[in-house]
Design a protein around this motif. Structure first.
Motif, PDB file in Angstrom:
ATOM      1  N   LEU A 194     108.278 -16.058  78.720  1.00 43.97           N
ATOM      2  CA  LEU A 194     108.335 -15.605  80.113  1.00 43.97           C
ATOM      3  C   LEU A 194     109.067 -14.260  80.212  1.00 43.97           C
ATOM      4  O   LEU A 194     108.668 -13.363  80.951  1.00 43.97           O
ATOM      5  CB  LEU A 194     109.062 -16.667  80.934  1.00 43.97           C
ATOM      6  CG  LEU A 194     108.862 -16.659  82.442  1.00 43.97           C
ATOM      7  CD1 LEU A 194     107.381 -16.782  82.783  1.00 43.97           C
ATOM      8  CD2 LEU A 194     109.640 -17.835  83.059  1.00 43.97           C
ATOM      9  N   THR A 195     110.133 -14.139  79.419  1.00 37.61           N
ATOM     10  CA  THR A 195     110.921 -12.909  79.413  1.00 37.61           C
ATOM     11  C   THR A 195     110.076 -11.711  79.005  1.00 37.61           C
ATOM     12  O   THR A 195     110.167 -10.626  79.584  1.00 37.61           O
ATOM     13  CB  THR A 195     112.100 -13.072  78.427  1.00 37.61           C
ATOM     14  OG1 THR A 195     112.897 -14.161  78.844  1.00 37.61           O
ATOM     15  CG2 THR A 195     112.945 -11.807  78.349  1.00 37.61           C
ATOM     16  N   LEU A 247     116.045 -15.215  85.119  1.00 37.23           N
ATOM     17  CA  LEU A 247     114.660 -14.891  85.468  1.00 37.23           C
ATOM     18  C   LEU A 247     114.374 -15.238  86.917  1.00 37.23           C
ATOM     19  O   LEU A 247     113.736 -14.482  87.637  1.00 37.23           O
ATOM     20  CB  LEU A 247     113.690 -15.627  84.547  1.00 37.23           C
ATOM     21  CG  LEU A 247     113.579 -15.121  83.097  1.00 37.23           C
ATOM     22  CD1 LEU A 247     112.598 -15.986  82.321  1.00 37.23           C
ATOM     23  CD2 LEU A 247     113.123 -13.659  83.080  1.00 37.23           C
ATOM     24  N   ARG A 268     113.197 -12.062  89.007  1.00 41.99           N
ATOM     25  CA  ARG A 268     111.750 -11.848  89.072  1.00 41.99           C
ATOM     26  C   ARG A 268     111.162 -12.533  90.287  1.00 41.99           C
ATOM     27  O   ARG A 268     111.670 -13.570  90.737  1.00 41.99           O
ATOM     28  CB  ARG A 268     111.087 -12.408  87.818  1.00 41.99           C
ATOM     29  CG  ARG A 268     111.442 -11.598  86.599  1.00 41.99           C
ATOM     30  CD  ARG A 268     110.355 -11.638  85.573  1.00 41.99           C
ATOM     31  NE  ARG A 268     110.867 -10.982  84.377  1.00 41.99           N
ATOM     32  CZ  ARG A 268     110.454 -11.282  83.151  1.00 41.99           C
ATOM     33  NH1 ARG A 268     109.567 -12.246  82.980  1.00 41.99           N
ATOM     34  NH2 ARG A 268     110.943 -10.631  82.137  1.00 41.99           N
ATOM     35  N   PRO A 290     117.821 -12.472  79.463  1.00 48.16           N
ATOM     36  CA  PRO A 290     116.398 -12.118  79.285  1.00 48.16           C
ATOM     37  C   PRO A 290     116.155 -10.632  79.514  1.00 48.16           C
ATOM     38  O   PRO A 290     115.397 -10.014  78.759  1.00 48.16           O
ATOM     39  CB  PRO A 290     115.686 -12.976  80.336  1.00 48.16           C
ATOM     40  CG  PRO A 290     116.579 -14.153  80.522  1.00 48.16           C
ATOM     41  CD  PRO A 290     117.974 -13.629  80.375  1.00 48.16           C
ATOM     42  N   PHE A 350     116.836 -18.896  82.132  1.00 52.87           N
ATOM     43  CA  PHE A 350     115.901 -19.220  83.207  1.00 52.87           C
ATOM     44  C   PHE A 350     116.480 -18.875  84.570  1.00 52.87           C
ATOM     45  O   PHE A 350     115.774 -18.406  85.447  1.00 52.87           O
ATOM     46  CB  PHE A 350     115.490 -20.702  83.151  1.00 52.87           C
ATOM     47  CG  PHE A 350     114.484 -20.980  82.066  1.00 52.87           C
ATOM     48  CD1 PHE A 350     113.205 -20.430  82.150  1.00 52.87           C
ATOM     49  CD2 PHE A 350     114.795 -21.774  80.975  1.00 52.87           C
ATOM     50  CE1 PHE A 350     112.264 -20.685  81.152  1.00 52.87           C
ATOM     51  CE2 PHE A 350     113.871 -22.035  79.982  1.00 52.87           C
ATOM     52  CZ  PHE A 350     112.597 -21.484  80.063  1.00 52.87           C
ATOM     53  N   ARG A 385     105.891 -21.922  89.951  1.00 49.86           N
ATOM     54  CA  ARG A 385     106.575 -21.401  88.770  1.00 49.86           C
ATOM     55  C   ARG A 385     108.095 -21.562  88.924  1.00 49.86           C
ATOM     56  O   ARG A 385     108.794 -21.982  87.986  1.00 49.86           O
ATOM     57  CB  ARG A 385     106.230 -19.899  88.607  1.00 49.86           C
ATOM     58  CG  ARG A 385     106.230 -19.366  87.175  1.00 49.86           C
ATOM     59  CD  ARG A 385     105.435 -20.220  86.358  1.00 49.86           C
ATOM     60  NE  ARG A 385     105.506 -20.319  84.947  1.00 49.86           N
ATOM     61  CZ  ARG A 385     105.168 -19.400  84.050  1.00 49.86           C
ATOM     62  NH1 ARG A 385     104.853 -18.206  84.394  1.00 49.86           N
ATOM     63  NH2 ARG A 385     105.170 -19.686  82.768  1.00 49.86           N
ATOM     64  N   LEU A 389     111.138 -19.692  77.460  1.00 54.07           N
ATOM     65  CA  LEU A 389     111.991 -18.684  78.106  1.00 54.07           C
ATOM     66  C   LEU A 389     111.690 -17.288  77.567  1.00 54.07           C
ATOM     67  O   LEU A 389     111.533 -16.323  78.330  1.00 54.07           O
ATOM     68  CB  LEU A 389     113.469 -19.037  77.880  1.00 54.07           C
ATOM     69  CG  LEU A 389     114.492 -17.986  78.332  1.00 54.07           C
ATOM     70  CD1 LEU A 389     114.455 -17.809  79.841  1.00 54.07           C
ATOM     71  CD2 LEU A 389     115.899 -18.367  77.882  1.00 54.07           C
ATOM     72  N   LEU A 444     110.647 -23.658  86.481  1.00 49.23           N
ATOM     73  CA  LEU A 444     111.854 -23.134  85.824  1.00 49.23           C
ATOM     74  C   LEU A 444     113.104 -23.901  86.264  1.00 49.23           C
ATOM     75  O   LEU A 444     113.989 -24.195  85.455  1.00 49.23           O
ATOM     76  CB  LEU A 444     112.047 -21.640  86.125  1.00 49.23           C
ATOM     77  CG  LEU A 444     110.933 -20.687  85.678  1.00 49.23           C
ATOM     78  CD1 LEU A 444     111.459 -19.254  85.600  1.00 49.23           C
ATOM     79  CD2 LEU A 444     110.350 -21.083  84.349  1.00 49.23           C
TER      80      LEU A 444
END
Lengths: 123, 515
Positions: free
Chosen positions: A21-22, B317, B321, A111, B314, B327, A18, B331
């Motif tokens: 990725l952040t 994100l 994003r 994040p 997660f 991907r 995590l 996640l």
């Protein structure tokens, strides 16, 4: 200060993923360690600019001890340490500050906020 | 001297309680009347019991009487007077001149009687002597009469005295048993601060045997500042009266260690002075329990926040994003797995908390055969892909045993799940049942990676995980639950393991389990 090389220390693999990725947008070199022993080896060998460190790596909270070690060793004292912890108590924040941490985030963390904090260290 | 007024109904109740009225003669009473008649050289002696409207003779010597109406009785005067009564010549005593026993047969002239009292001090009769001639009674003779009176009285009260003694001994023994089985320490001190009574829990808590405690000053067991202060006891009482006792106090043990207690002091007034009753509860276990609870909560919070951090992070994100579909899927899989992990964790935490909070009462023990429980466990156990089923060995004709089938199934399932998880290279997982020395043993073994002695020592620890690297982590509560379940059955769990060889987990359940 640059943030080109970042070490991520957490005993949970998915949390390392995590954080990795952040921090991906920073385009930094990301290193990982599951415990403080490996983390210290990486600190000595690779001299990261930032360490994102989970305080509660074990019941002994040796993440805090690693932070102190980094800050009191002259060769590594310039490293910025961002502490991550599950504890959200005032005295823990105080302990983190005393250990020389640049920032202190409690789990679960955002994040976007972590990215902002690490980016801020490089500014 | 004016005798205190006697409540006649209470007096009669005391008399009836003796159960003496209208009973056959007894030698132990006749010996008294014969003896006093001879000693005082009088022709007649009686033990008279004064009933509501008659006097009935418990024993007679030298005269043929069983009872007379109360209104003619000399003895009634003795009872109201409360002391020795002497009538030297009834014929010349205006109270008795016209008494039928004086005017007519048996023509009594001289009378002397002493009251006889029950154990609770009610005059219920007399020992009396009489003569048909007037006479005097000198001091020695009075003494003799009183002495025989005391003897008659003790004979009258003998049965009650024996009963009272037995009851007192019995009550003492009962109270002693109750006090010694109290979990709290109990100390009773007198007004001077001397310890008068203590119970077994006090001996155990304070480390002093009872003979050393009894008679000692309460200061002996008081913490500082009372202990070393010569006036510690007085200060203690002053503090007591001012209600300045704080909770979280201490007592001082024989080994000079002060231990945390909760002390409650109360005061009672007894007929011979005040007493202080100290009930002292050992708080060490409770404080330890509080610490364990708070450690457990902290650890539980930590364990719950880790999967929560994954889910929260997660999903953020995913929301913020732009990620390619593979991907995204990756996640989401993590989020999903972490939610499942968190659910397992919460369930097991709740199971554990329920079992512990209810201290065994969460169990539904029934005496039953174990074979169907094992069949059900194995049937519902999800064997991992490409692995062979559990190899079950259950002998026929096993005795029935008191178990909670659901809980036992949960315990076996947890161990089976570990057996498969830690033997990734395959190899059989077996479950065998055997009888051994009053125990039923359930043995689950695998030929997997095994554990070092250091790991074996920690597997029952909460949140301890033998292997952090496996993709789907356990909660670290599985074996803690197993142990709770088996120990609530009165049994124990033993693990033998060797790295590279495999692990064997044995549940020993007592056949005569306390359900």
């Amino acid at each position: 200060m640059t943030t080109d090389k970042i070490l991520i220390v957490d005993d949970h693999a998915e949390l390392r993923a995590l954080i990795r990725l952040t921090l991906a947008p920073l385009r930094a070199t990301l290193l990982e360690a599951p415990d403080t022993t490996i983390a210290w080896q990486i600190v000595e060998q690779h001299r990261p600019h930032v360490v994102v460190l989970d305080v509660n790596l074990t019941k002994n909270r040796d993440g805090l001890e690693l932070c102190r070690r980094i800050k009191r060793t002259p060769a590594s004292s310039g490293i910025a340490v961002v502490l991550l912890t599950t504890a959200a108590q005032v005295e823990d924040v105080q302990l983190g500050k005393e250990a020389g941490a640049a920032a202190y985030l409690t789990k679960p963390f955002s994040p976007a906020h972590l990215l902002e904090v690490v980016r801020g260290l490089g500014a | 001297m004016v005798a205190p007024a006697i409540d006649e109904s209470q007096r009669l109740r005391a008399l009836r309680r003796l159960g003496m009225l209208d009973t056959p003669p007894e030698e132990r009473f006749d010996r008294v009347t014969r003896g006093v008649a001879r000693a005082l050289s009088v022709p007649a002696a009686l033990i008279s019991l004064v009933d509501a409207d008659r006097q009935w003779f418990r024993s007679v010597c030298g005269v043929d009487l069983t009872e007379t109406p109360r209104n003619v009785a000399f003895c009634a005067h003795v009872i109201t007077g409360g002391d020795l009564v002497i009538i030297p010549d009834a014929k010349r005593d205006e109270r008795f001149t016209h008494n039928p026993l004086v005017a007519g047969p048996p023509h009594i002239r001289f009378y002397a009687g002493v009251p006889l009292k029950t154990l609770d001090n009610f005059p219920i009769g007399t020992l009396c002597v009489f003569d048909y001639e007037p006479r005097k009674l000198d001091d020695t003779a009075c003494e003799v009469l009183r002495a025989y009176g005391a003897w008659a009285e003790s004979e009258l009260n003998a049965v009650e005295a024996r009963k009272a003694f037995t009851a007192a001994v019995d009550t003492n023994a009962r109270l002693g048993a109750v006090l010694d089985n109290m979990s709290d320490a109990l100390i009773v001190s007198d007004a001077d601060g001397r310890i008068e009574t203590c119970n077994a829990a006090a001996e155990a808590l304070l480390g002093f045997p009872a003979p050393e405690l009894i008679g000692a000053s309460v200061r002996t067991i008081m913490p500082e500042p009372y202990h070393s202060d010569p006036h510690g006891y007085e200060r203690y009482i002053a503090d007591y009266r001012a209600r300045r006792f704080a909770h979280g106090e201490c007592v001082r043990r024989a080994d000079d260690v002060e231990v945390a207690v909760e002390r409650r002091v109360s005061r009672v007034d007894l007929h011979d002075g005040e007493r202080f009753i100290h009930v002292i509860r050992d708080m060490r276990d409770r404080n330890e329990l509080e610490r364990l609870k708070s450690d457990f909560l902290a650890a539980a919070a930590h364990e719950l926040r880790s999967p929560m951090a994954s889910i929260y992070g997660f999903s953020e994100l995913l929301l913020n994003r732009v990620l390619d579909p593979p991907r995204q899927r990756e996640l989401l899989t993590i989020v999903h797995n972490q939610s499942a992990h968190m659910t397992r964790l919460i369930n097991e935490l709740l199971d554990l908390a329920r079992i512990e909070a209810r201290a065994g009462r969460a169990f539904d023990f029934r005496i039953q055969s174990i074979a169907p429980v094992i069949d059900a466990t194995v049937a519902s156990f999800l064997v991992p892909d490409k692995r062979s089923a559990v190899d079950v060995h259950v002998p026929a004709d096993l005795p029935s045993i008191a178990i909670d089938a659901d809980k036992l199934q949960q315990a076996m399932t947890n161990v089976l799940s570990n057996a498969y998880k830690y033997s990734p290279g395959g190899g059989p997982v077996t479950l065998s049942v055997m009888l051994d020395a009053g125990h039923l043993r359930i043995v689950i073994s695998d030929r997997g990676v095994g554990m070092s002695a250091a790991v074996v020592n920690r597997v029952f620890e909460r949140f301890y995980r033998a292997d952090e690297t496996t993709s789907v982590r356990g909660t670290g509560l599985g074996m803690t639950l197993v142990r709770e379940i088996i120990e609530n059955h009165g049994g124990n769990v033993r693990i033998t393991s060797e790295p590279g060889t495999g692990t064997e987990v044995t549940f020993s359940l007592p056949l005569a389990a306390a359900a």
